[in-house]
Design an enzyme around this catalytic site. Structure first.
Site, mmCIF file in Angstrom:
data_model
loop_
_atom_site.group_PDB
_atom_site.id
_atom_site.type_symbol
_atom_site.label_atom_id
_atom_site.label_comp_id
_atom_site.label_asym_id
_atom_site.label_seq_id
_atom_site.Cartn_x
_atom_site.Cartn_y
_atom_site.Cartn_z
ATOM 1 N N TYR A 151 -15.321 8.346 -11.136
ATOM 2 C CA TYR A 151 -15.144 6.723 -10.400
ATOM 3 C C TYR A 151 -15.743 5.800 -11.751
ATOM 4 C CZ TYR A 151 -15.749 2.693 -7.198
ATOM 5 O OH TYR A 151 -15.644 1.595 -6.926
ATOM 6 N N ASP B 176 0.805 -1.160 -0.039
ATOM 7 C CA ASP B 176 0.084 -0.284 -0.470
ATOM 8 C C ASP B 176 1.159 1.079 0.258
ATOM 9 O OD1 ASP B 176 -2.151 2.001 0.896
ATOM 10 O OD2 ASP B 176 -3.211 0.139 0.410
HETATM 11 N N1 SER Z 1 -18.951 1.576 -2.655
HETATM 12 C C1 SER Z 1 -18.655 2.270 -3.486
HETATM 13 C C2 SER Z 1 -18.573 3.527 -3.395
HETATM 14 O O1 SER Z 1 -19.755 3.428 -3.215
HETATM 15 C C3 SER Z 1 -19.172 1.535 -5.171
HETATM 16 O O2 SER Z 1 -18.058 0.937 -5.639
HETATM 17 O O3 SER Z 1 -17.899 4.116 -3.999
#
Ligand code: SER
Length: 318
Positions: free
Chosen positions: A143, A35
């Site tokens: 994301y 990490d």
């Molecule tokens: N658990 C993640 C998030 O909430 C989704 O992959 O960003």
């Protein structure tokens, strides 16, 4: 020579439990944890550990060579909510780290790669109920964009360079050992902590917003089963839909109230509500169930019982 595994992002919510499980199956010294910081002391002290930046190709390459690594699990990523605060950083970390590992496999320095995608790869135009494996994917978070694009690259590296890369689209993962950071689904963990410490919780997701979720033990089993499956049984090289249960904040609160009757919940949705509202409510994971016999063990009631029991122990010891 030993078959060796490297877990990158091993201090994180999923990386830590994956490391413990892989070590119990493959032997302590055959699983190297790595990490960027030594941020999880229990994990760092539990076996071989390297400080390593997932964005740095040469650092990963050195580690792979030094330990004669066969398989890499790339668990380092910036999650959905934090990614909206640092869009360029999220793009850089999530994509550079993926290319680094895929390129090591392309150069045949490693044989196998696991990289997680997410329900975040879907977006507001995706069918919400029982979302199919192949659906419209127009994610509107950074994301989600990194996950969707990452899936395309995984498939590309498999098809064009023969890279054995395997992936699942994780739903929200619920666990008690290591806290998540910066996700939209984190509420489903915070709520258990607050149920024990405060007997009340203010939820940043609206009461009727339903999301796919899964208990950590199921997520780890899915990951390891996929990686152990015969190569020719893997028909999806982008990322498999993966599901267990779906619930709303109201439903998880009801399930907690069965154990803690005085528990109460209020709602104060913030920017994460929009992210949650853009994701599927439930997922069709029949491909995973057929190709590598996936099935989940934990339903909402089981998760609530296990979470409250484990966290009660944790808080009474601290
Ligand atoms: N658990 C993640 C998030 O909430 C989704 O992959 O960003």
């Amino acid at each position: 020579m030993n078959y060796r595994i490297l877990v990158i992002g091993a201090c994180g919510q999923i990386g830590s439990e994956l490391t413990y499980k892989l070590r119990s199956v493959n032997g302590m010294d055959n699983v190297i944890a790595a990490d960027i910081k030594e941020s999880n002391i229990e994990l760092v002290n539990s076996g071989p550990f390297e400080v390593l930046d997932a964005k740095n190709f040469n650092q990963i390459k050195r580690c792979v060579k030094a330990y004669n690594i066969d398989t890499v699990y790339l668990m380092a990523a910036m999650l959905s909510a934090k990614g909206e605060q640092f869009p360029k950083k999220a793009w850089d970390l999530n994509m550079t780290s993926l290319f680094n590992v895929l390129d090591l496999a392309k150069e045949k320095l490693i044989n196998k790669v696991f990289w997680p995608s997410s329900i975040g790869a879907f977006g507001p135009t995706t069918p919400k109920n029982n979302t199919p494996q192949h659906a419209i994917m127009e994610p509107n978070t950074v994301y989600g964009i990194t996950k969707q694009v990452g899936e395309r690259w995984c498939e590309y590296y498999n098809k064009n360079y023969g890279v054995d890369v395997r992936s699942v689209r994780y739903p929200g993962i619920i666990s008690w050992k290591t806290l998540p950071g910066g996700g939209t689904t984190d509420y489903a963990i915070d709520i258990f902590h607050k149920a024990i410490t405060d007997k009340k919780y203010e939820c940043y997701i609206a009461e009727d917003t339903e999301l796919p979720m899964m208990f950590m033990e199921d997520a780890i089993n899915a990951t390891i089963n996929l990686m152990n499956a015969a190569n020719d049984s893997i028909t999806i090289r982008s990322s498999y839909n993966l599901a267990a249960i779906s619930f709303t904040p109201k439903q998880i609160a009801e399930s907690i109230k069965l154990q803690i009757p005085e528990f109460s919940i209020t709602y104060n949705p913030d920017f994460r509500q929009q992210i949650a509202a853009s994701w599927p409510k439930s997922i069709d994971d029949s491909k995973a169930r057929i190709d590598w016999n996936w099935s989940h063990d934990f339903d909402l009631e089981d998760i609530t019982k296990e979470m409250l029991m484990q966290l009660n122990n944790m808080y009474s010891l601290s």
